[in-house]
Design a protein around this motif. Structure first.
Motif, PDB file in Angstrom:
ATOM      1  N   ILE A 135      -0.946   7.466  -8.704  1.00  0.00           N
ATOM      2  CA  ILE A 135      -1.243   7.650  -7.498  1.00  0.00           C
ATOM      3  C   ILE A 135      -1.839   8.785  -7.041  1.00  0.00           C
ATOM      4  O   ILE A 135      -1.308   9.920  -7.061  1.00  0.00           O
ATOM      5  CB  ILE A 135       0.191   7.477  -6.461  1.00  0.00           C
ATOM      6  CG1 ILE A 135       1.006   6.275  -6.623  1.00  0.00           C
ATOM      7  CG2 ILE A 135      -0.280   7.183  -5.151  1.00  0.00           C
ATOM      8  CD1 ILE A 135       0.441   4.898  -6.705  1.00  0.00           C
ATOM      9  N   PRO A 136      -3.118   8.639  -6.614  1.00  0.00           N
ATOM     10  CA  PRO A 136      -3.849  10.038  -6.396  1.00  0.00           C
ATOM     11  C   PRO A 136      -3.514  10.368  -5.094  1.00  0.00           C
ATOM     12  O   PRO A 136      -2.829   9.698  -4.206  1.00  0.00           O
ATOM     13  CB  PRO A 136      -5.355   9.318  -6.356  1.00  0.00           C
ATOM     14  CG  PRO A 136      -5.325   7.989  -6.679  1.00  0.00           C
ATOM     15  CD  PRO A 136      -4.028   7.504  -6.869  1.00  0.00           C
ATOM     16  N   ALA A 137      -3.584  11.804  -4.799  1.00  0.00           N
ATOM     17  CA  ALA A 137      -3.374  12.227  -3.518  1.00  0.00           C
ATOM     18  C   ALA A 137      -4.317  11.731  -2.358  1.00  0.00           C
ATOM     19  O   ALA A 137      -5.320  11.520  -2.498  1.00  0.00           O
ATOM     20  CB  ALA A 137      -3.593  13.788  -3.499  1.00  0.00           C
TER      21      ALA A 137
ATOM     22  N   ALA B 183      -0.515  14.011  -5.573  1.00  0.00           N
ATOM     23  CA  ALA B 183      -0.725  13.078  -6.701  1.00  0.00           C
ATOM     24  C   ALA B 183       0.540  12.717  -7.332  1.00  0.00           C
ATOM     25  O   ALA B 183       1.511  13.875  -7.685  1.00  0.00           O
ATOM     26  CB  ALA B 183      -1.627  13.476  -7.795  1.00  0.00           C
ATOM     27  N   VAL B 184       0.879  11.600  -7.528  1.00  0.00           N
ATOM     28  CA  VAL B 184       2.465  11.088  -8.057  1.00  0.00           C
ATOM     29  C   VAL B 184       2.083  10.152  -9.364  1.00  0.00           C
ATOM     30  O   VAL B 184       1.344   9.194  -8.967  1.00  0.00           O
ATOM     31  CB  VAL B 184       3.264  10.788  -7.094  1.00  0.00           C
ATOM     32  CG1 VAL B 184       4.673  10.326  -7.545  1.00  0.00           C
ATOM     33  CG2 VAL B 184       3.467  11.601  -5.954  1.00  0.00           C
TER      34      VAL B 184
ATOM     35  N   THR C   4       0.938  -1.125  -0.172  1.00  0.00           N
ATOM     36  CA  THR C   4      -0.028  -0.069  -0.044  1.00  0.00           C
ATOM     37  C   THR C   4       0.774   1.151   0.157  1.00  0.00           C
ATOM     38  O   THR C   4       1.609   1.505   0.896  1.00  0.00           O
ATOM     39  CB  THR C   4      -0.951   0.052   1.189  1.00  0.00           C
ATOM     40  OG1 THR C   4      -1.874  -1.076   1.228  1.00  0.00           O
ATOM     41  CG2 THR C   4      -1.889   1.241   1.281  1.00  0.00           C
ATOM     42  N   VAL C   5       0.513   2.044  -0.741  1.00  0.00           N
ATOM     43  CA  VAL C   5       1.411   3.383  -0.976  1.00  0.00           C
ATOM     44  C   VAL C   5       0.230   4.583  -0.739  1.00  0.00           C
ATOM     45  O   VAL C   5      -0.908   4.400  -0.885  1.00  0.00           O
ATOM     46  CB  VAL C   5       2.044   3.691  -2.159  1.00  0.00           C
ATOM     47  CG1 VAL C   5       2.999   2.566  -2.562  1.00  0.00           C
ATOM     48  CG2 VAL C   5       1.200   3.647  -3.498  1.00  0.00           C
TER      49      VAL C   5
ATOM     50  N   LYS D 118       2.986   2.042   5.461  1.00  0.00           N
ATOM     51  CA  LYS D 118       2.767   2.417   3.959  1.00  0.00           C
ATOM     52  C   LYS D 118       3.882   2.953   3.351  1.00  0.00           C
ATOM     53  O   LYS D 118       4.833   3.422   3.890  1.00  0.00           O
ATOM     54  CB  LYS D 118       1.486   3.191   3.623  1.00  0.00           C
ATOM     55  CG  LYS D 118       0.228   2.825   4.596  1.00  0.00           C
ATOM     56  CD  LYS D 118      -0.977   3.674   4.438  1.00  0.00           C
ATOM     57  CE  LYS D 118      -2.075   3.296   5.018  1.00  0.00           C
ATOM     58  NZ  LYS D 118      -3.178   3.914   5.069  1.00  0.00           N
ATOM     59  N   TYR D 119       3.969   2.955   1.957  1.00  0.00           N
ATOM     60  CA  TYR D 119       5.004   3.250   1.361  1.00  0.00           C
ATOM     61  C   TYR D 119       4.985   4.661   0.565  1.00  0.00           C
ATOM     62  O   TYR D 119       3.895   4.722   0.152  1.00  0.00           O
ATOM     63  CB  TYR D 119       5.479   2.327   0.181  1.00  0.00           C
ATOM     64  CG  TYR D 119       5.998   0.816   0.844  1.00  0.00           C
ATOM     65  CD1 TYR D 119       7.444   0.592   0.655  1.00  0.00           C
ATOM     66  CD2 TYR D 119       5.229   0.094   1.399  1.00  0.00           C
ATOM     67  CE1 TYR D 119       7.897  -0.745   1.239  1.00  0.00           C
ATOM     68  CE2 TYR D 119       5.642  -1.388   1.854  1.00  0.00           C
ATOM     69  CZ  TYR D 119       6.858  -1.591   1.888  1.00  0.00           C
ATOM     70  OH  TYR D 119       7.476  -2.731   2.393  1.00  0.00           O
ATOM     71  N   VAL D 120       6.049   5.470   0.485  1.00  0.00           N
ATOM     72  CA  VAL D 120       5.977   6.730  -0.266  1.00  0.00           C
ATOM     73  C   VAL D 120       7.510   6.663  -0.900  1.00  0.00           C
ATOM     74  O   VAL D 120       8.117   6.081  -0.963  1.00  0.00           O
ATOM     75  CB  VAL D 120       5.898   7.700   0.630  1.00  0.00           C
ATOM     76  CG1 VAL D 120       4.499   7.891   1.349  1.00  0.00           C
ATOM     77  CG2 VAL D 120       7.084   7.788   1.778  1.00  0.00           C
ATOM     78  N   GLN D 121       7.670   7.689  -2.007  1.00  0.00           N
ATOM     79  CA  GLN D 121       8.867   7.830  -2.508  1.00  0.00           C
ATOM     80  C   GLN D 121      10.110   8.109  -1.420  1.00  0.00           C
ATOM     81  O   GLN D 121       9.838   8.644  -0.592  1.00  0.00           O
ATOM     82  CB  GLN D 121       8.823   9.260  -3.235  1.00  0.00           C
ATOM     83  CG  GLN D 121       7.971   8.999  -4.474  1.00  0.00           C
ATOM     84  CD  GLN D 121       7.698  10.420  -5.394  1.00  0.00           C
ATOM     85  OE1 GLN D 121       7.658  11.418  -4.633  1.00  0.00           O
ATOM     86  NE2 GLN D 121       8.142  10.341  -6.701  1.00  0.00           N
TER      87      GLN D 121
END
Length: 128
Positions: free
Chosen positions: A79-81, A37-38, A31-32, A54-57
């Motif tokens: 990936i929506p905000a 938004a990315v 899950t990110v 959860k994962y992020v950049q």
């Protein structure tokens, strides 16, 4: 010279070898959740937020756990905000990825991230 064709990078541009790929041994669906938004590209390096899981950049200046490279994205996905989204990632080795196939958020220390990826058992090969 005229441009004849253009292709988006493929998984094989980044992922060169993976143990037991047919069983998904090195992969997870995670899950990110990004604040804005990315668009993730194949090879995007992610960090894991300790509190939420959860994962992020990946961002080496963060202090929430995402300052440690923890996964590599295996699909192009928007990936929506502020929305939980499931993404297929490479989380462990044995695997080999091409150095030039990794994608980083602007301004990060790529050398530190590559060392952290190597610690996961994923070899970052500069010769491919």
């Amino acid at each position: 010279m005229a441009l004849i064709a253009s292709d988006a990078p493929r998984l094989s541009n980044m992922l060169k070898r993976e143990l037991w790929s047919e069983q998904g041994y090195c992969r997870l669906a995670v899950t990110v959740n990004e604040a804005s938004a990315v668009d993730y590209k194949i090879g995007e390096v992610l960090g894991k937020v300790t509190a939420s899981g959860k994962y992020v950049q990946y961002d080496e200046t963060a202090v929430d756990g995402s300052e440690t490279a923890a996964a590599i994205v295996l699909q192009d996905i928007s990936i929506p905000a502020a929305t939980d989204t499931t993404v297929l990632v490479l989380v462990k080795g044995p695997a080999i990825v091409a150095d030039g196939g990794l994608v980083f958020k602007a301004g990060v220390d790529e050398a530190a991230a590559k060392a952290q990826i190597e610690a996961l058992g994923i070899n970052v090969d500069t010769q491919i």
